[in-house]
Design an enzyme around this catalytic site. Structure first.
Site, mmCIF file in Angstrom:
data_model
loop_
_atom_site.group_PDB
_atom_site.id
_atom_site.type_symbol
_atom_site.label_atom_id
_atom_site.label_comp_id
_atom_site.label_asym_id
_atom_site.label_seq_id
_atom_site.Cartn_x
_atom_site.Cartn_y
_atom_site.Cartn_z
ATOM 1 N N ASP A 10 0.675 -1.132 0.194
ATOM 2 C CA ASP A 10 -0.001 -0.049 0.059
ATOM 3 C C ASP A 10 1.094 1.354 -0.077
ATOM 4 O OD1 ASP A 10 -2.088 -1.667 0.126
ATOM 5 O OD2 ASP A 10 -2.368 -1.532 2.536
HETATM 6 P P1 NAP Z 1 0.832 -3.956 2.903
HETATM 7 O O1 NAP Z 1 0.167 -2.936 1.985
HETATM 8 O O2 NAP Z 1 -0.183 -4.655 3.986
HETATM 9 O O3 NAP Z 1 1.619 -5.178 2.294
HETATM 10 C C1 NAP Z 1 2.167 -6.172 2.596
HETATM 11 C C2 NAP Z 1 2.663 -7.107 1.821
HETATM 12 O O4 NAP Z 1 3.688 -8.019 2.421
HETATM 13 C C3 NAP Z 1 1.551 -7.890 1.267
HETATM 14 O O5 NAP Z 1 1.149 -7.354 -0.163
HETATM 15 C C4 NAP Z 1 2.236 -9.135 1.106
HETATM 16 O O6 NAP Z 1 2.157 -9.993 -0.157
HETATM 17 C C5 NAP Z 1 3.704 -9.095 1.480
HETATM 18 N N1 NAP Z 1 4.205 -10.084 2.453
HETATM 19 C C6 NAP Z 1 3.720 -10.847 3.428
HETATM 20 N N2 NAP Z 1 4.331 -11.557 4.013
HETATM 21 C C7 NAP Z 1 5.569 -11.653 3.047
HETATM 22 C C8 NAP Z 1 6.690 -12.679 3.190
HETATM 23 N N3 NAP Z 1 6.906 -13.577 3.993
HETATM 24 N N4 NAP Z 1 7.602 -12.215 2.095
HETATM 25 C C9 NAP Z 1 7.392 -11.312 1.253
HETATM 26 N N5 NAP Z 1 6.312 -10.434 0.990
HETATM 27 C C10 NAP Z 1 5.417 -10.567 2.029
HETATM 28 O O7 NAP Z 1 2.161 -3.257 3.884
HETATM 29 P P2 NAP Z 1 2.517 -1.817 3.818
HETATM 30 O O8 NAP Z 1 3.033 -1.215 2.404
HETATM 31 O O9 NAP Z 1 3.799 -1.816 4.799
HETATM 32 O O10 NAP Z 1 1.586 -0.837 4.257
HETATM 33 C C11 NAP Z 1 0.770 -1.033 5.611
HETATM 34 C C12 NAP Z 1 -0.582 -0.921 5.642
HETATM 35 O O11 NAP Z 1 -1.114 -0.889 6.692
HETATM 36 C C13 NAP Z 1 -1.120 0.201 4.909
HETATM 37 O O12 NAP Z 1 -2.373 -0.061 4.306
HETATM 38 C C14 NAP Z 1 -1.370 1.257 6.007
HETATM 39 O O13 NAP Z 1 -2.400 2.305 5.931
HETATM 40 C C15 NAP Z 1 -1.871 0.309 7.242
HETATM 41 N N6 NAP Z 1 -1.846 0.995 8.401
HETATM 42 C C16 NAP Z 1 -0.697 0.742 9.005
HETATM 43 C C17 NAP Z 1 -0.422 1.537 9.905
HETATM 44 C C18 NAP Z 1 0.868 1.344 10.709
HETATM 45 O O14 NAP Z 1 0.870 1.924 12.201
HETATM 46 N N7 NAP Z 1 1.833 1.012 10.207
HETATM 47 C C19 NAP Z 1 -1.464 2.298 10.640
HETATM 48 C C20 NAP Z 1 -2.656 2.353 9.889
HETATM 49 C C21 NAP Z 1 -2.829 1.794 8.951
HETATM 50 P P3 NAP Z 1 2.097 -11.335 -0.661
HETATM 51 O O15 NAP Z 1 0.928 -11.878 0.167
HETATM 52 O O16 NAP Z 1 2.040 -11.426 -2.162
HETATM 53 O O17 NAP Z 1 3.484 -11.888 -0.263
#
Ligand code: NAP
Length: 470
Positions: A398
């Site tokens: 994301d």
């Molecule tokens: P993300 O959008 O959740 O994507 C994580 C990706 O990691 C997944 O698409 C997955 O794809 C891949 N993945 C999972 N396990 C894996 C592994 N073992 N090896 C390789 N890839 C792996 O993560 P992000 O880009 O860090 O974004 C964070 C999300 O959380 C955002 O939507 C954000 O708004 C939300 N959020 C976070 C917070 C916070 O405090 N950090 C707060 C509010 C909202 P595959 O399944 O294809 O591997």
């Protein structure tokens, strides 16, 4: 010197330690010392409170410390880094519950002794119970959604906000009525009636906590956890007024204020208002691939990825939740060192909401001893992204989704992202083309300059390291 004055001075010392500790937490280089300083402040506060008490029931105290410390020690050993967000959520909830019980116990004591309670304290008891109760039940729902115990999608129904507003109004009305009753004195509804009002506030607070958290989707839970953290501070602050403890008022205010600041930072990082996070039911509708992200993803193996990285003189890593899930941070550092030995510049670009909790990536990279000076923010890298030879996306999705910039219909529209798609080459390390936490498809995977290195992030990075060694 009189004892009361000494206690007051020690509380001021403890408060200064808290403030300095918080300040030091704002930089990775001083964060550890800041934590220790705050812990010393808490020790001073607890010791002073015990010294100031006329009577201490040591057996209860030691038993409570024993149980609490054992649960904490067990949690520190058993809870995985990837489960930290829900753990923090649970801790907030227990903080709220503790404050609520302090307010309740104070009222119960006065009620049993048929003693009078000052009107101001009755208001403080009402606020402690209302905010503490909402924090507790809301945190349990947040825990359930983040741990997958209950479905993460928003639970929505018609008139939801109206129902919540009615419950809040009812809680405030009962609270005003309760605050007007005097514990021991006869009144129209009598002491038992006043006690029933208090129970009513407890029930309404629990219901409000659950009903105001279920419409929020799992993707927004970390923001909700920051907000609940702020609530738990406010509940502690109100409890401080109930028992007349200045250091509790100060520490509760610090938690309340820092929680709301963090909530604001996270909302800003997603380009959304707090009202949008709380009331929009984000995540209930999901963009599909049919939304128009067409093209062919170009998979590569570690050998080809090595050739691209080896030729680069400027590399940016963009880590995300997948790095935490794969526990790839040590392998990433090893790869970064090899790229540096090869003569290239390496930076890690950390998005404020990457991962599942604030500072998630920073914690993992610090654990792997990545030099702090290599950590940069999106606004440091984005303006010159065209000059970056290779952007390596490690399990992020994301936070690197260009739909946020290009697709007005995307739920992520307007969210500041790391512009990895504008690097000369972008290598994405993940296991599939599946969407990330927000459930939104990602056109990055189909861009001309993107290469997909499929597999578990730790395995693929280890393979890249092996290529470098070879
Ligand atoms: P993300 O959008 O959740 O994507 C994580 C990706 O990691 C997944 O698409 C997955 O794809 C891949 N993945 C999972 N396990 C894996 C592994 N073992 N090896 C390789 N890839 C792996 O993560 P992000 O880009 O860090 O974004 C964070 C999300 O959380 C955002 O939507 C954000 O708004 C939300 N959020 C976070 C917070 C916070 O405090 N950090 C707060 C509010 C909202 P595959 O399944 O294809 O591997």
């Amino acid at each position: 010197m009189n004892a009361e004055l000494v206690h007051g001075l020690l509380y001021i010392v403890a408060s200064v330690f808290f403030v300095l500790g918080l300040k030091m937490l704002s930089s990775p280089t001083t964060a550890r010392r800041g934590n220790i300083l705050s812990a010393i402040g808490m020790l001073i506060a607890v010791a002073t409170t015990l010294a100031a008490m006329e009577q201490v029931r040591w057996v209860w105290l030691v038993a409570a410390v024993g149980v609490g410390a054992s649960v904490g020690a067990l949690a520190a050993r058993l809870v995985k880094m990837t489960s930290m967000p829900q753990m923090v959520g649970l801790f907030n909830g227990f903080g709220g519950l503790a404050s609520m019980l302090v307010g309740w116990a104070q009222y119960h004591g006065a009620w049993a002794a048929e003693a009078d309670i000052h009107g101001f304290i009755r208001v403080a008891i009402f606020l402690t119970i209302l905010i503490g109760g909402v924090t507790f039940s809301g945190s349990l729902v947040a825990y359930g959604k983040l741990s997958g115990t209950i479905p993460g999608r928003p639970v929505l129904y018609k008139g939801q906000n109206f129902v919540n507003a009615i419950i809040l109004t009812a809680a405030v009305a009962v609270g005003i009525l309760f605050s007007m009753q005097e514990a021991g004195r006869p009144s129209a509804i009598g002491p038992t009636g006043a006690y029933l009002l208090l129970i009513g506030i407890v029930v309404l607070a629990f219901v409000l906590g659950v009903l105001s958290t279920i419409p929020i989707g799992g993707a927004d839970m970390p923001v909700v956890i920051c907000l609940l953290n702020s609530y738990s501070g406010l509940a502690a602050c109100a409890a401080g007024f109930v028992i007349g403890n200045n250091v509790l008022i100060v520490s509760g205010s610090l938690v309340g204020a820092s929680g709301i600041i963090l909530t604001r930072i996270m909302c800003k990082a997603m380009n959304r208002s707090l009202a949008n996070v709380l009331f929009s039911g984000f995540g209930s509708t999901v963009a599909t691939k049919a939304a128009g992200y067409k093209g062919e993803a170009k998979p590569i193996g570690p050998e080809d990825a090595y050739l691209i990285v080896e030729a680069a003189s400027n590399v940016v890593f963009a880590p995300g939740y997948g790095m935490a899930a794969a526990q790839a941070q040590h392998a990433v550092r090893e790869l970064a060192e090899m790229i540096e030995d090869n003569g290239a510049e390496v930076r890690y670009c950390i998005h404020p909401v990457a991962g599942r909790m604030p500072g998630h990536m920073n914690v993992l990279l610090a654990e792997a001893n990545v030099p702090y000076e290599q950590l940069v923010e999106p606004q440091d890298v984005n303006p010159n992204m065209e000059m970056v030879d290779v952007a390596i996306v490690i399990g992020a999705n994301d936070v690197v989704n260009p739909a946020a910039r290009e697709d007005e219909n995307s739920p992520l529209w307007g969210m500041p992202i790391i512009d990895v798609d504008r690097a000369r080459t972008c290598i994405v390390l993940k296991r599939s083309l599946n969407p990330g936490f927000a459930g939104v498809d990602n056109p990055l995977f189909f861009k001309e300059n993107t290469r997909m290195l499929f597999g578990d992030a730790k395995a693929t990075i280890t393979a890249l390291v092996a290529e470098f060694k070879g």
